[in-house]
Design a protein around this motif. Sequence first.
Motif, PDB file in Angstrom:
ATOM      1  N   GLN A  29       0.898  -1.375  -0.042  1.00  0.00           N
ATOM      2  CA  GLN A  29      -0.171  -0.052   0.253  1.00  0.00           C
ATOM      3  C   GLN A  29       0.826   1.367  -0.039  1.00  0.00           C
ATOM      4  OE1 GLN A  29      -3.170  -0.114   3.181  1.00  0.00           O
ATOM      5  NE2 GLN A  29      -2.388  -1.898   3.812  1.00  0.00           N
ATOM      6  N   VAL A  30       0.600   2.225  -0.645  1.00  0.00           N
ATOM      7  CA  VAL A  30       1.074   3.583  -0.723  1.00  0.00           C
ATOM      8  C   VAL A  30       0.461   4.354   0.298  1.00  0.00           C
ATOM      9  CG1 VAL A  30       1.970   5.355  -2.042  1.00  0.00           C
ATOM     10  CG2 VAL A  30       1.946   3.112  -3.070  1.00  0.00           C
ATOM     11  N   LEU A  31       1.356   4.983   1.295  1.00  0.00           N
ATOM     12  CA  LEU A  31       0.483   5.714   2.468  1.00  0.00           C
ATOM     13  C   LEU A  31       0.938   7.014   2.061  1.00  0.00           C
ATOM     14  CD1 LEU A  31      -0.816   6.082   5.109  1.00  0.00           C
ATOM     15  CD2 LEU A  31       1.201   6.188   5.957  1.00  0.00           C
ATOM     16  N   ARG A  32      -0.111   7.875   1.718  1.00  0.00           N
ATOM     17  CA  ARG A  32      -0.028   9.290   1.608  1.00  0.00           C
ATOM     18  C   ARG A  32      -0.817  10.297   2.546  1.00  0.00           C
ATOM     19  NH1 ARG A  32       1.598  10.173  -3.636  1.00  0.00           N
ATOM     20  NH2 ARG A  32       1.557   8.336  -5.031  1.00  0.00           N
ATOM     21  N   LEU A  33      -0.242  11.304   2.980  1.00  0.00           N
ATOM     22  CA  LEU A  33      -0.821  11.870   3.911  1.00  0.00           C
ATOM     23  C   LEU A  33      -1.795  13.119   3.376  1.00  0.00           C
ATOM     24  CD1 LEU A  33       2.364  12.989   5.889  1.00  0.00           C
ATOM     25  CD2 LEU A  33       0.771  11.492   6.749  1.00  0.00           C
ATOM     26  N   THR A  34      -3.054  13.026   4.079  1.00  0.00           N
ATOM     27  CA  THR A  34      -4.228  14.143   3.770  1.00  0.00           C
ATOM     28  C   THR A  34      -4.165  15.188   4.503  1.00  0.00           C
ATOM     29  OG1 THR A  34      -5.829  12.749   4.861  1.00  0.00           O
ATOM     30  CG2 THR A  34      -5.427  11.806   2.898  1.00  0.00           C
ATOM     31  N   THR A  35      -4.861  16.117   3.830  1.00  0.00           N
ATOM     32  CA  THR A  35      -4.977  17.484   4.831  1.00  0.00           C
ATOM     33  C   THR A  35      -5.461  17.162   5.875  1.00  0.00           C
ATOM     34  OG1 THR A  35      -5.742  18.574   2.752  1.00  0.00           O
ATOM     35  CG2 THR A  35      -5.980  19.534   4.604  1.00  0.00           C
ATOM     36  N   GLY A  36      -4.719  17.826   7.093  1.00  0.00           N
ATOM     37  CA  GLY A  36      -4.877  17.307   8.429  1.00  0.00           C
ATOM     38  C   GLY A  36      -4.218  16.285   8.953  1.00  0.00           C
ATOM     39  N   GLU A  37      -3.664  15.501   8.399  1.00  0.00           N
ATOM     40  CA  GLU A  37      -2.714  14.599   8.858  1.00  0.00           C
ATOM     41  C   GLU A  37      -1.279  14.856   9.256  1.00  0.00           C
ATOM     42  OE1 GLU A  37      -4.727  10.372   7.734  1.00  0.00           O
ATOM     43  OE2 GLU A  37      -3.506  11.024   6.410  1.00  0.00           O
ATOM     44  N   SER A  38      -0.522  14.361  10.072  1.00  0.00           N
ATOM     45  CA  SER A  38       0.880  14.567  10.126  1.00  0.00           C
ATOM     46  C   SER A  38       1.533  13.324  10.444  1.00  0.00           C
ATOM     47  CB  SER A  38       0.992  15.673  11.461  1.00  0.00           C
ATOM     48  OG  SER A  38       0.767  14.501  12.592  1.00  0.00           O
ATOM     49  N   ALA A  39       2.800  13.698  10.032  1.00  0.00           N
ATOM     50  CA  ALA A  39       3.636  12.248   9.917  1.00  0.00           C
ATOM     51  C   ALA A  39       3.671  11.680  11.467  1.00  0.00           C
ATOM     52  CB  ALA A  39       5.113  12.836   9.230  1.00  0.00           C
ATOM     53  N   GLU A  40       3.817  12.512  12.409  1.00  0.00           N
ATOM     54  CA  GLU A  40       3.699  12.121  13.633  1.00  0.00           C
ATOM     55  C   GLU A  40       2.670  11.304  13.890  1.00  0.00           C
ATOM     56  OE1 GLU A  40       4.204  15.079  12.757  1.00  0.00           O
ATOM     57  OE2 GLU A  40       6.690  15.129  12.897  1.00  0.00           O
ATOM     58  N   THR A  41       1.427  11.646  13.526  1.00  0.00           N
ATOM     59  CA  THR A  41       0.086  10.807  14.024  1.00  0.00           C
ATOM     60  C   THR A  41      -0.570  10.033  13.300  1.00  0.00           C
ATOM     61  OG1 THR A  41      -1.212  12.842  13.648  1.00  0.00           O
ATOM     62  CG2 THR A  41       0.086  12.504  15.719  1.00  0.00           C
ATOM     63  N   VAL A  42      -0.293   9.950  11.813  1.00  0.00           N
ATOM     64  CA  VAL A  42      -1.075   9.216  11.021  1.00  0.00           C
ATOM     65  C   VAL A  42      -0.854   7.804  11.314  1.00  0.00           C
ATOM     66  CG1 VAL A  42       0.633   8.771   9.073  1.00  0.00           C
ATOM     67  CG2 VAL A  42      -1.652   9.020   8.438  1.00  0.00           C
ATOM     68  N   PRO A  43      -2.331   6.886  11.062  1.00  0.00           N
ATOM     69  CA  PRO A  43      -2.211   5.650  11.552  1.00  0.00           C
ATOM     70  C   PRO A  43      -1.326   4.650  10.513  1.00  0.00           C
ATOM     71  CG  PRO A  43      -4.575   6.416  11.455  1.00  0.00           C
ATOM     72  CD  PRO A  43      -3.429   7.472  11.071  1.00  0.00           C
ATOM     73  N   LEU A  44      -0.581   3.970  10.863  1.00  0.00           N
ATOM     74  CA  LEU A  44       0.091   2.946   9.826  1.00  0.00           C
ATOM     75  C   LEU A  44      -0.721   1.757   9.848  1.00  0.00           C
ATOM     76  CD1 LEU A  44       3.727   3.260  11.512  1.00  0.00           C
ATOM     77  CD2 LEU A  44       2.781   4.587   9.631  1.00  0.00           C
ATOM     78  N   PRO A  45      -1.061   1.580   8.189  1.00  0.00           N
ATOM     79  CA  PRO A  45      -1.910   0.422   8.154  1.00  0.00           C
ATOM     80  C   PRO A  45      -0.985  -0.731   8.364  1.00  0.00           C
ATOM     81  CG  PRO A  45      -1.261   1.738   5.969  1.00  0.00           C
ATOM     82  CD  PRO A  45      -0.699   2.310   7.191  1.00  0.00           C
ATOM     83  N   ALA A  46      -1.665  -1.914   8.554  1.00  0.00           N
ATOM     84  CA  ALA A  46      -1.115  -3.331   8.659  1.00  0.00           C
ATOM     85  C   ALA A  46      -0.562  -3.695   7.544  1.00  0.00           C
ATOM     86  CB  ALA A  46      -2.106  -4.346   9.326  1.00  0.00           C
ATOM     87  N   GLY A  47       0.458  -4.704   7.318  1.00  0.00           N
ATOM     88  CA  GLY A  47       0.991  -5.236   5.990  1.00  0.00           C
ATOM     89  C   GLY A  47       1.809  -4.383   5.530  1.00  0.00           C
ATOM     90  N   PRO A  48       2.247  -4.747   4.259  1.00  0.00           N
ATOM     91  CA  PRO A  48       3.381  -3.909   3.652  1.00  0.00           C
ATOM     92  C   PRO A  48       3.009  -2.627   3.190  1.00  0.00           C
ATOM     93  CG  PRO A  48       3.125  -6.235   2.477  1.00  0.00           C
ATOM     94  CD  PRO A  48       2.105  -5.862   3.493  1.00  0.00           C
ATOM     95  N   VAL A  49       3.813  -1.465   3.495  1.00  0.00           N
ATOM     96  CA  VAL A  49       3.320  -0.221   3.447  1.00  0.00           C
ATOM     97  C   VAL A  49       4.274   0.574   2.841  1.00  0.00           C
ATOM     98  CG1 VAL A  49       3.476   0.254   5.402  1.00  0.00           C
ATOM     99  CG2 VAL A  49       2.144   1.849   4.016  1.00  0.00           C
ATOM    100  N   LEU A  50       4.425   1.417   1.643  1.00  0.00           N
ATOM    101  CA  LEU A  50       5.256   2.397   1.525  1.00  0.00           C
ATOM    102  C   LEU A  50       4.817   3.653   2.081  1.00  0.00           C
ATOM    103  CD1 LEU A  50       5.672   1.894  -2.517  1.00  0.00           C
ATOM    104  CD2 LEU A  50       7.460   1.532  -0.689  1.00  0.00           C
ATOM    105  N   LEU A  51       5.997   4.111   3.054  1.00  0.00           N
ATOM    106  CA  LEU A  51       5.729   5.125   3.840  1.00  0.00           C
ATOM    107  C   LEU A  51       6.258   6.498   3.194  1.00  0.00           C
ATOM    108  CD1 LEU A  51       7.043   3.617   7.223  1.00  0.00           C
ATOM    109  CD2 LEU A  51       4.509   4.091   6.700  1.00  0.00           C
ATOM    110  N   PRO A  52       5.469   7.860   3.299  1.00  0.00           N
ATOM    111  CA  PRO A  52       6.223   8.938   2.843  1.00  0.00           C
ATOM    112  C   PRO A  52       7.462   8.939   3.715  1.00  0.00           C
ATOM    113  CG  PRO A  52       3.978   9.188   3.525  1.00  0.00           C
ATOM    114  CD  PRO A  52       4.186   7.888   3.864  1.00  0.00           C
ATOM    115  N   LEU A  53       8.513   9.795   3.052  1.00  0.00           N
ATOM    116  CA  LEU A  53       9.963   9.922   3.693  1.00  0.00           C
ATOM    117  C   LEU A  53       9.561  10.748   5.215  1.00  0.00           C
ATOM    118  CD1 LEU A  53      12.917  10.204   3.766  1.00  0.00           C
ATOM    119  CD2 LEU A  53      12.798  12.287   2.487  1.00  0.00           C
ATOM    120  N   ALA A  54       8.510  11.712   5.269  1.00  0.00           N
ATOM    121  CA  ALA A  54       8.364  12.382   6.481  1.00  0.00           C
ATOM    122  C   ALA A  54       7.849  11.345   7.278  1.00  0.00           C
ATOM    123  CB  ALA A  54       7.290  13.461   6.304  1.00  0.00           C
ATOM    124  N   VAL A  55       7.099  10.377   7.257  1.00  0.00           N
ATOM    125  CA  VAL A  55       6.582   9.504   8.363  1.00  0.00           C
ATOM    126  C   VAL A  55       7.855   8.758   8.579  1.00  0.00           C
ATOM    127  CG1 VAL A  55       5.486   7.440   8.871  1.00  0.00           C
ATOM    128  CG2 VAL A  55       4.218   9.341   7.425  1.00  0.00           C
TER     129      VAL A  55
END
Length: 174
Positions: free
Chosen positions: A17-43
């Motif tokens: 899964q590709v995790l993308r931050l949406t408006t109002g989400e922050s790298a520090e608090t965005v929920p991390l999905p289960a399973g293999p995930v591509l995280l934004p560099l900020a996360v």
Amino acid sequence: MSERIIRKQEIVDDPWQVLRLTTGESAETVPLPAGPVLLPLAVWLARRDEVLRRDEQPGVWLDSDEGPEMLADDCRRFAVIGINFPKFTDGRGYSSARLLRERYHYTGEIRAIGDVLQDQLFLMQRCGIDAYAVRADKDIEQALAGLRAFSENYQAAADQPLPLFRRRPAERAA
């Protein structure tokens, strides 16, 4: 349902899964999905230790304005490094891929994500990209066929370090 991508010249189902931050989400608090995930560099930068405690090997993606030097010390940790192409006209990702392969010696999967079109794949491959999440409104079968359009490369690049004139004598001797 997993998405289909081109990986190493084949169309495969992809569990990442590709995790993308949406408006109002922050790298520090965005929920991390289960399973293999591509995280934004900020996360990755904000939650590195937490991510490393997960069962899955991490993946990360770089936006076009983020250079691979931010991952230099951690490259070996990633199963996949994605490079985002926000517009097909934005070529900064090509440089990031070459730097990952040639300067940082990353040997894992480099994946093109974002506005990825058939016309780009061959040049992306030359720069070291070996997986492609083709834009959803495009035909992945046609994209794969286009990737195989050229049978020989004249110049040296990340995917072939020797130019054709240096390879020819070795091929004749074999």
